[in-house]
Design a protein around this motif. Structure first.
Motif, short mmCIF file in Angstrom:
data_model
loop_
_atom_site.label_atom_id
_atom_site.label_comp_id
_atom_site.label_asym_id
_atom_site.label_seq_id
_atom_site.Cartn_x
_atom_site.Cartn_y
_atom_site.Cartn_z
N GLN A 53 14.99 110.94 -21.86
CA GLN A 53 15.99 110.47 -20.92
C GLN A 53 17.37 110.40 -21.57
N GLN A 98 4.25 100.67 -18.63
CA GLN A 98 5.69 100.81 -18.81
C GLN A 98 6.46 100.26 -17.60
N LYS A 114 9.24 97.44 -17.96
CA LYS A 114 10.63 97.68 -17.56
C LYS A 114 11.01 96.85 -16.33
N ASP A 136 3.70 105.52 -26.31
CA ASP A 136 4.10 104.81 -25.09
C ASP A 136 3.93 105.67 -23.84
N GLN A 137 3.82 106.98 -24.00
CA GLN A 137 3.69 107.86 -22.83
C GLN A 137 2.25 108.29 -22.57
N LYS A 178 8.39 98.02 -29.34
CA LYS A 178 8.77 99.42 -29.50
C LYS A 178 10.28 99.57 -29.60
MG MG Z 1 11.04 105.17 -22.70
#
Ligand code: MG
Ligand code: ATP
Length: 332
Positions: free
Chosen positions: A9, A108, A112, A149-150, A195
């Motif tokens: 991103q 996530q 977020k 994390d993905q 993270k």
């Molecule tokens: Mg990220």
């Protein structure tokens, strides 16, 4: 060559060292053996509020950092996500076969959205992993190199692809996540349990690729460690030191063991000094190259346009296949 897809991103002016270690380093070696698509995922970035002028600038800066870090825009396809309309179009179709409960389980999103508050949390942030599934599936991707994390998002992508294939007939390749075990997660220097992220609230524990060397060195010298004093890799009891050793070992291309040996009986100050030298030594030339590339934005934009056209030629064919399978009437 097997297809590979990954992206980042443009959510900050600079990438952080976790992006470099967890993703870019792997991309660089994998691009040799794969037909690689590397995207700057601006449609993902706007799932949290962005300043429009900054977003545009950060998109160019992210592209420049890919190239300066060794991604070859002639050998690989390096493009901006919003330049290829098929991403948003396929995402809509995939939205319609994804369960609300299934999407609600994404950690996530939970992390977020907790930071955004209920008014800042948008439907876009919720749908982010489904857009990511579209990104990956459009290119008949086999390999998805990402950080830890993905992993959950790639798992969701696999589920969505398999479901679509079962319901509508073989359409998508079911991809695999490729995650480098030891370096999959770099932690914040000030909070070695969380993270490291571009969009962290505090930048005190984030090492930016484009920071001045003196700033980087200062942040490393201030990294949180512990009172024990021994340079030993122990993730459980010494997360700060373990994180520094992980960063050091990947950036220097050395084993953790050899670092433990070198710094045995010496203080954390020495370890940090050594690490700062290695990090600034790697990022210095990258920073210089980024400045050069940004000096000629027209050339950078031309390169992105050529690459976007290449990406669209693959993505549009996959989108047409998917539209057809679900029964959308083709225009004449
Ligand atoms: Mg990220
Ligand atoms: P944001 O805070 O805006 O989400 P980010 O730093 O998490 O930014 P992304 O653009 O979301 O970066 O992710 C780009 C790539 O970097 C992904 O492959 C992701 O897995 C990887 N990555 C991000 N943070 C880390 C980290 N701390 N350690 C290892 N890999 C990471």
């Amino acid at each position: 060559k097997p297809r590979l897809y990954s992206g980042m991103q443009p959510s900050a002016e600079s990438l952080q060292i976790g992006n470099y270690i967890g993703a870019l380093l792997n991309w660089k070696s994998l691009q040799e053996t794969h037909d690689a698509f590397f995207s700057i995922v601006d449609l993902h970035a706007i799932t949290v509020a962005q300043d429009p002028a900054k977003l545009r600038e950060n998109t160019r800066r992210t592209a420049a950092q890919y190239i300066a870090s060794g991604i070859d825009p002639d050998a690989s396809t390096l493009y901006v996500q919003s330049h290829v309309a098929a991403h948003a179009q396929l995402a809509w179709v995939l939205n319609t076969i994804t369960g609300f409960g299934e999407a609600s389980r994404m950690t996530q999103f939970k992390d977020k959205s907790a930071k955004q508050g209920s008014d800042g949390t948008t439907v876009g942030l919720f749908a982010y992993p489904i857009l990511m599934a579209a990104d990956i599936l459009l290119y008949d991707t086999v390999v998805v190199p990402v950080g830890e994390d993905q992993r959950q998002h790639v798992e969701l992508t696999r589920d969505i692809a398999a479901r679509f294939n079962t319901r509508f007939g073989d359409t998508f390749v079911v991809p695999e996540a490729s995650i480098q075990k030891e370096t999959a997660k770099i932690y914040d220097l000030q909070n070695p349990l969380s993270k490291m992220s571009k969009s962290a609230e505090s930048h005190a524990g984030v090492i930016w690729v484009l920071d001045e060397p003196s700033v980087t060195a200062k942040k490393i010298m201030r990294a949180v460690t512990d009172a024990d004093g021994g340079v030993v890799f122990d993730r459980e009891n010494k997360p700060g030191v373990a994180n520094l050793l992980t960063i050091y070992s990947t950036m220097a291309g050395r084993t953790v063991q050899s670092l433990e040996d070198e710094y045995a009986g010496r203080g954390y100050g020495d370890l940090k000094k050594g690490l700062a030298e290695v990090v600034t030594g790697t990022f210095g030339p990258i920073r210089a190259r980024v400045i050069e590339l940004l000096d000629d934005p027209a050339e950078l934009d031309r390169l992105l346009a050529v690459n976007a056209a290449r990406a669209a030629s693959v993505a549009d064919a996959t989108l047409a296949r998917a539209y057809d399978r679900v029964g959308l009437l083709p225009p004449r």
